[in-house]
Design a protein around this motif. Sequence first.
Motif, PDB file in Angstrom:
ATOM      1  N   TYR A  24       0.828  -1.207   0.000  1.00 11.37           N
ATOM      2  CA  TYR A  24       0.000   0.000   0.000  1.00 11.37           C
ATOM      3  C   TYR A  24       0.862   1.256   0.000  1.00 11.37           C
ATOM      4  CZ  TYR A  24      -4.247  -2.651   1.341  1.00 11.37           C
ATOM      5  OH  TYR A  24      -5.317  -3.499   1.395  1.00 11.37           O
ATOM      6  N   VAL A  25       1.912   1.265   0.843  1.00 14.98           N
ATOM      7  CA  VAL A  25       2.793   2.431   0.909  1.00 14.98           C
ATOM      8  C   VAL A  25       3.455   2.660  -0.448  1.00 14.98           C
ATOM      9  CG1 VAL A  25       4.903   3.375   1.943  1.00 14.98           C
ATOM     10  CG2 VAL A  25       3.206   2.230   3.387  1.00 14.98           C
ATOM     11  N   LYS A  26       3.952   1.587  -1.044  1.00 15.06           N
ATOM     12  CA  LYS A  26       4.611   1.706  -2.351  1.00 15.06           C
ATOM     13  C   LYS A  26       3.637   2.220  -3.401  1.00 15.06           C
ATOM     14  CE  LYS A  26       7.135  -0.873  -5.818  1.00 15.06           C
ATOM     15  NZ  LYS A  26       7.496  -2.166  -6.335  1.00 15.06           N
ATOM     16  N   GLN A  27       2.453   1.638  -3.428  1.00 16.35           N
ATOM     17  CA  GLN A  27       1.432   2.017  -4.410  1.00 16.35           C
ATOM     18  C   GLN A  27       0.999   3.476  -4.211  1.00 16.35           C
ATOM     19  OE1 GLN A  27      -2.331  -0.151  -4.126  1.00 16.35           O
ATOM     20  NE2 GLN A  27      -1.827  -1.056  -6.113  1.00 16.35           N
ATOM     21  N   ASP A  28       0.744   3.862  -2.976  1.00 16.90           N
ATOM     22  CA  ASP A  28       0.309   5.232  -2.693  1.00 16.90           C
ATOM     23  C   ASP A  28       1.405   6.240  -3.003  1.00 16.90           C
ATOM     24  OD1 ASP A  28      -2.113   4.186  -1.899  1.00 16.90           O
ATOM     25  OD2 ASP A  28      -1.678   4.326   0.248  1.00 16.90           O
ATOM     26  N   THR A  29       2.648   5.875  -2.741  1.00 19.77           N
ATOM     27  CA  THR A  29       3.767   6.764  -3.039  1.00 19.77           C
ATOM     28  C   THR A  29       3.899   6.955  -4.544  1.00 19.77           C
ATOM     29  OG1 THR A  29       4.922   6.130  -1.014  1.00 19.77           O
ATOM     30  CG2 THR A  29       6.262   7.086  -2.771  1.00 19.77           C
TER      31      THR A  29
END
Length: 80
Positions: A55-60
Amino acid sequence: MYIISNRVVDTINRLPDKDRLPISRALSANLLHGIPPESTLTPLQCIVYAMIRHYVKQDTERGATPAVSCSFMPRGCAFG
């Protein structure tokens, strides 16, 4: 820079008490210091961690609206 979105915060807050703190610590240790999470998490927590980290990677990558007003510089940057 990493974006911690409402989706990430909500997911972590919904975890059972026994998982919330270890996964939160593993996420911050990994994002800020590059420490792999596998050394501190159970196998099941590693699976949940992988989802949250995704999620962090995708949102970033998407440039999502941050849930918090700070950002994190990845390890190895000019300031790290």
